[in-house]
Every structure is written in C-alpha cells, then in structure tokens.
Enzyme design. Structure first.
Site, mmCIF file in Angstrom:
data_model
loop_
_atom_site.group_PDB
_atom_site.id
_atom_site.type_symbol
_atom_site.label_atom_id
_atom_site.label_comp_id
_atom_site.label_asym_id
_atom_site.label_seq_id
_atom_site.Cartn_x
_atom_site.Cartn_y
_atom_site.Cartn_z
ATOM 1 N N GLY A 1 -9.650 -5.228 13.486
ATOM 2 C CA GLY A 1 -9.025 -4.504 14.599
ATOM 3 C C GLY A 1 -7.911 -3.600 14.111
ATOM 4 C CB SER B 1 -17.441 -3.287 10.994
ATOM 5 O OG SER B 1 -17.318 -2.338 12.005
ATOM 6 C CG ASN B 2 -10.803 -0.672 9.342
ATOM 7 O OD1 ASN B 2 -10.319 -1.035 10.412
ATOM 8 N ND2 ASN B 2 -10.072 -0.161 8.361
ATOM 9 N NE ARG C 1 -1.900 2.063 3.345
ATOM 10 C CZ ARG C 1 -2.169 3.233 3.922
ATOM 11 N NH1 ARG C 1 -3.210 3.942 3.529
ATOM 12 N NH2 ARG C 1 -1.411 3.702 4.884
ATOM 13 C CG HIS D 1 -24.089 -21.467 13.867
ATOM 14 N ND1 HIS D 1 -23.813 -22.394 12.895
ATOM 15 C CD2 HIS D 1 -23.322 -21.817 14.939
ATOM 16 C CE1 HIS D 1 -22.929 -23.272 13.340
ATOM 17 N NE2 HIS D 1 -22.612 -22.942 14.586
ATOM 18 C CB ILE E 1 -2.656 -2.438 11.332
ATOM 19 C CG1 ILE E 1 -3.813 -2.698 10.369
ATOM 20 C CG2 ILE E 1 -1.380 -3.102 10.846
ATOM 21 C CD1 ILE E 1 -3.681 -2.001 9.015
ATOM 22 C CB SER F 1 -7.528 3.540 3.310
ATOM 23 O OG SER F 1 -8.733 2.927 2.934
ATOM 24 C CG ASP G 1 -17.476 7.080 13.876
ATOM 25 O OD1 ASP G 1 -18.573 7.179 14.448
ATOM 26 O OD2 ASP G 1 -16.437 7.680 14.237
ATOM 27 C CG ASP H 1 -20.885 -25.390 7.804
ATOM 28 O OD1 ASP H 1 -19.842 -24.804 7.467
ATOM 29 O OD2 ASP H 1 -21.529 -26.138 7.040
HETATM 30 N N1 CAO Z 1 -5.551 -0.114 11.848
HETATM 31 C C1 CAO Z 1 -4.724 0.925 11.815
HETATM 32 N N2 CAO Z 1 -4.809 1.905 10.872
HETATM 33 C C2 CAO Z 1 -5.779 1.788 9.942
HETATM 34 C C3 CAO Z 1 -6.678 0.710 9.922
HETATM 35 C C4 CAO Z 1 -6.541 -0.277 10.936
HETATM 36 N N3 CAO Z 1 -7.340 -1.316 10.989
HETATM 37 N N4 CAO Z 1 -7.510 0.871 8.894
HETATM 38 C C5 CAO Z 1 -7.184 1.991 8.270
HETATM 39 N N5 CAO Z 1 -6.136 2.560 8.901
HETATM 40 C C6 CAO Z 1 -5.484 3.810 8.552
HETATM 41 C C7 CAO Z 1 -5.681 4.178 7.099
HETATM 42 O O1 CAO Z 1 -4.805 3.458 6.282
HETATM 43 C C8 CAO Z 1 -5.416 5.653 7.129
HETATM 44 O O2 CAO Z 1 -4.027 5.890 7.259
HETATM 45 P P1 CAO Z 1 -3.223 6.834 6.217
HETATM 46 O O3 CAO Z 1 -3.746 8.214 6.467
HETATM 47 O O4 CAO Z 1 -1.807 6.615 6.545
HETATM 48 O O5 CAO Z 1 -3.580 6.369 4.840
HETATM 49 C C9 CAO Z 1 -6.064 6.061 8.432
HETATM 50 O O6 CAO Z 1 -6.142 4.857 9.230
HETATM 51 C C10 CAO Z 1 -7.451 6.663 8.273
HETATM 52 O O7 CAO Z 1 -8.227 5.877 7.420
HETATM 53 P P2 CAO Z 1 -9.608 6.446 6.841
HETATM 54 O O8 CAO Z 1 -10.626 6.466 7.923
HETATM 55 O O9 CAO Z 1 -9.356 7.711 6.130
HETATM 56 O O10 CAO Z 1 -10.026 5.427 5.692
HETATM 57 P P3 CAO Z 1 -10.321 3.876 5.765
HETATM 58 O O11 CAO Z 1 -10.714 3.496 4.380
HETATM 59 O O12 CAO Z 1 -9.195 3.114 6.346
HETATM 60 O O13 CAO Z 1 -11.575 3.748 6.728
HETATM 61 C C11 CAO Z 1 -13.872 3.800 7.418
HETATM 62 C C12 CAO Z 1 -12.840 4.172 6.334
HETATM 63 C C13 CAO Z 1 -15.233 4.178 6.919
HETATM 64 C C14 CAO Z 1 -13.813 2.300 7.664
HETATM 65 C C15 CAO Z 1 -13.526 4.552 8.732
HETATM 66 O O14 CAO Z 1 -13.449 5.914 8.469
HETATM 67 C C16 CAO Z 1 -14.550 4.316 9.822
HETATM 68 O O15 CAO Z 1 -15.572 4.989 9.894
HETATM 69 N N6 CAO Z 1 -14.253 3.361 10.745
HETATM 70 C C17 CAO Z 1 -15.127 3.093 11.916
HETATM 71 C C18 CAO Z 1 -16.141 2.017 11.569
HETATM 72 C C19 CAO Z 1 -17.039 1.719 12.762
HETATM 73 O O16 CAO Z 1 -17.502 2.609 13.451
HETATM 74 N N7 CAO Z 1 -17.282 0.409 13.005
HETATM 75 C C20 CAO Z 1 -18.115 -0.007 14.091
HETATM 76 C C21 CAO Z 1 -19.456 -0.422 13.561
HETATM 77 S S1 CAO Z 1 -20.451 -1.138 14.788
HETATM 78 O O17 CAO Z 1 -20.921 0.118 15.651
#
Ligand code: CAO
Length: 410
Positions: A352, A327-328, A219, A380, A354, A234, A277, A384
C-alpha cells in the site's frame, strides 16, 4: 500500422506493431517492394501463420503477374532475422533493430551477447548507457550531491508521501449515448487467461503494517549515490531484496505446483515479478536471480524494465519465468489490496501507500512513523497461514531494520 496499401517498403522497414499476450513486437519487411494488400485493420486480431500483408517484390514485377505477391505471415514470437552490415551479418530481432534505429545506433558497433553473437535489447541499452546515458536517468554532477542527512528522532527524509503521489488530469471518457464493444486484446487477453487460472486456487490472505521510518531515511541517503551511478533508487529494490532473503528461509513460497497439485517444484532462482502499470495495461516483468543480486543491481534492472515497460518493449524473457510477485499499488494509492496469485506461482504481495502516521516508540512516545501495509495472498493448498505469517515477519524485520539486511547479503 506503419504502412498502407500502395506504399513502397525496403527490407527491415517496420510494417506494424503486433501485441501478443506476452510481448509487443515490431514486424518488419523481409523484402523490397510494394504493399499490395493489408489483411487486417488497426486493432484487429491477427492469426499466427496466416498472412499479414502481401508485398509485390521488384523481381516478381518483372517476371510474374499481379497475383504473384509474397505474403508476410503473422508471427507469435520475436522473429530473428539477419542484417547485412559492412559485409558481415548481424543477428537481431526486429524489436532490437527498432530500438537501435530509434536511438541512432549502428548495430555493427554493438557487441551482441546472445546466442551466435545475437544482439539483445540489453546490449543496446548497455551501449546507450555507455555512450550517452540516454536510456538511464541522467547522472547529476557529483558537486550537487547534498550532504547526508543528520540522524534525528524524526528523519530528515520524513515527509507525507501521500501528498507526493501525482493525480493525473485526464479528460472524462464519454461514449455519446452509445455503448462501445471492443475485442479483449494484448495484455488484457493475458490477464483473462492468468486470472481465470488463478480462480482455481484457494487464496489465503494475510496483512500487516510495516514501519519504514528507517528505510525511508536510508533510501534518502542512498538515492543520490545511486543517481551518480545512473540509477534511480526507489523502495522496490529493498522490498524485492528483503523478499528474496525471506524466501531463502521459506522456499515453499518460491515454488510452483503442477495442475493437479501432485508435485511441488522448489525454484532455484528467485525471479521476482513486479506488477507494472503501463499504457498497454498491467504487465509483470521479473527481476531474475535476485538471490545473487545487490540492491543496486536490482535497482538497475528495475530501471531497465521500467524503461522498456513504458515503451511497450518488454521482451518474452523479461515477462516469463517469474517465481514470486510483488505489486506496489501504493505508487498509485490505497492501504490494503487483495492480490491474486499469478499461476504457476504460489504467493504474491501487494504493497500500500507509505503514509506518515502517529505511532509509539519503545519509550511510549508518539513519533511520526512512515507506515506501509502489505497484503499477502498464498496458495492455501500447499502453504499454511503460519508459514506465510513467519515469512512476512522476516520480510518486515529486514525492512524495519534495514541494517540487518547487511548481515545476510552475499
Ligand atoms: N507509497 C508511496 N510512495 C511510493 C511507494 C509507496 N508504496 N512506492 C514507491 N513510491 C515512490 C517512489 O519512491 C518514487 O518516489 P521518488 O520519486 O521520491 O523516488 C515514486 O513513488 C515513483 O516511483 P516509481 O513508479 O518511479 O518506481 P517504483 O520502483 O517505486 O515503482 C512500479 C515501480 C512498477 C511498481 C510502479 O511504477 C507501478 O507500476 N505500480 C503500480 C503496480 C500495479 O498496478 N499494481 C496492481 C497490479 S493488480 O492489477
């Protein structure tokens, strides 16, 4: 609320913002006139079909009494209206017109790709990207692209991602000794509906750790190339594409079941939802037809969804039709999660943070690895554990050896 009683409004002026459980929509005036009555205060729940506002029109003022006012009803969907521009009618929703207005774009200059040449949000965003690059992140000049990092045992890109996650500095919320009760509205209301339905589903959980050392390096190499093309790259596009490649082998995870679990529908499209979020709360727009998209195309679409999501302007099309969700939560923090399925979907994965952690390589030597944990939940009743585990193994293998994705990309 953009108006108050006594205000003069013209056709297409914004009246208020209505947030349904699916999308946020701007209601605009259909008439020139004076606002005589507002039926709701800010944050109150408006009912579909009931009046929202009374507008006294000029025509009525001349011939009719005070009571002869026009009611603008509340709508639960994006209202389609015509706009007369330079002698021809332009079809666009109020939300689209607002987006155009905010960016000083004349609708007459935008080519509509929707039904009957209706101008879609995408058309405005594409127009903007072409004209100014205003919506997409600005492209850096080619000469500032750094050289590709050299291969090393520890990738040049390796860094403690944990330290990169911003900690928001917000003021503590104090209720001054008094409890506060408020209505559950908007996206929160959608969450109540979906999560209550999800409770009926017996969830199977499966977790694993993924070594993203190679992907982090890849990346880092591709990010500036994508940036030149106006797209922020990302990790999500890789996670999403790898999931789609996996779903091709395990279509049961990209399926839905009817309420009584009598029929399973295998979905032809991989419309992968991304938990987002936003200021309005949790929302899950989806990237459509990931099975035919490149990683770059997914990144570009994700940029668009993030831009609209942060502006509270995601449309119904973006928010419906999802078939599988990721869901990241790792962008905020955490190692494991317990994701809840979004019915009628049957599987979801939570990612989770990284982290740089010591691991052993094939020679038994310790190296700095980029580790991320994934937590899957599956329905489930029809999936399975072995299927979930096999899918996860495949997804993991694509991400741990990102070059292997090339073999299966179309
Ligand atoms: N661990 C550490 N860093 C991470 C990561 C992870 N798992 N995932 C992404 N990153 C980094 C990205 O690479 C980016 O870094 P750079 O600026 O160096 O490129 C930075 O974190 C910010 O990422 P981003 O938010 O701009 O973009 P994304 O595509 O990685 O994520 C999204 C988009 C929509 C997943 C995120 O903004 C978000 O809203 N996450 C929360 C989701 C959530 O609330 N889940 C719970 C649902 S249940 O209630």
């Amino acid at each position: 609320m953009y108006v108050k009683e006594g205000d003069s409004v013209s056709q297409f002026d914004s009246i208020c913002e209505v947030q349904s459980d699916k999308a946020s929509v701007t209601i605009t005036s259909r008439y020139d006139g004076i606002i005589r009555k507002l039926y709701y205060n800010l944050d109150e729940i408006a009912y579909v079909g009931k009046p929202l506002v009374d507008i006294e029109t000029d025509a009525l003022k001349d011939v009719a009494s005070e009571e002869d006012v026009v009611e603008t009803p509340a709508v639960s969907h994006e209202e389609h209206t015509h706009q007369e521009i330079k002698g021809h009618k332009t079809l666009a929703t109020p939300a689209v017109r607002r987006l155009a207005m905010e960016n000083n774009i004349k609708l007459s200059e935008v080519v509509g790709t929707g039904k009957d040449n209706r101008i879609l949000k995408e058309d405005i965003l594409n127009y903007l990207a072409k004209q100014t690059g205003a919506i997409l992140p600005p492209s850096p000049k080619p000469e500032i692209i750094p050289p590709l990092p050299k291969s090393e045992t520890v990738p040049a890109a390796a860094k403690d991602r944990g330290t990169k996650i911003p900690i928001p500095i917000s003021k503590p919320i104090v209720f001054a000794g008094k409890d506060k009760t408020e209505a559950v509205t908007g996206f929160h209301k959608a969450m109540v509906k979906t999560m209550t339905a999800a409770l009926k589903i017996p969830h199977f959980g499966y977790c694993d750790e993924i070594d993203l050392t190679q992907l982090v390096q890849l990346r880092e190499e591709l990010k500036p190339l994508a940036q030149v093309r106006g797209v922020k790259l990302s990790f999500m596009p890789f996670f999403i594409k790898a999931a789609s490649l996996g779903l091709l082998h395990y279509p049961i995870l990209n399926a839905s079941v009817d309420e009584n679990c009598q029929n399973i529908t295998y979905k032809a499209s991989h419309n992968i939802g991304v938990a987002m979020d936003t200021e309005q709360g949790l929302t899950v727009p989806n990237v459509k037809n990931v099975q035919v998209c490149s990683v770059f195309e997914i990144a570009s679409e994700l940029n668009r969804l993030l831009t609209l999501g942060s502006a509270g302007q995601l449309g119904t099309n973006d928010l419906t039709g999802g078939t599988f969700t990721l869901s990241n939560i790792g962008t905020i923090g955490g190692t494991y999660a317990k994701p809840v399925i979004l019915p009628p979907e049957v599987a979801i994965g939570a990612l989770g943070k990284i982290q740089v952690l010591p691991r052993f390589n094939g020679n038994g030597e310790v190296f700095k690895a980029q580790i991320m944990n994934v937590s899957w939940s599956a329905d489930h009743r029809i999936i399975d554990g072995a299927t979930m585990a096999r899918f996860s193994n495949l997804w993991k293998s694509y991400l741990e050896n990102p070059a292997s994705m090339l073999l299966d990309l179309k």
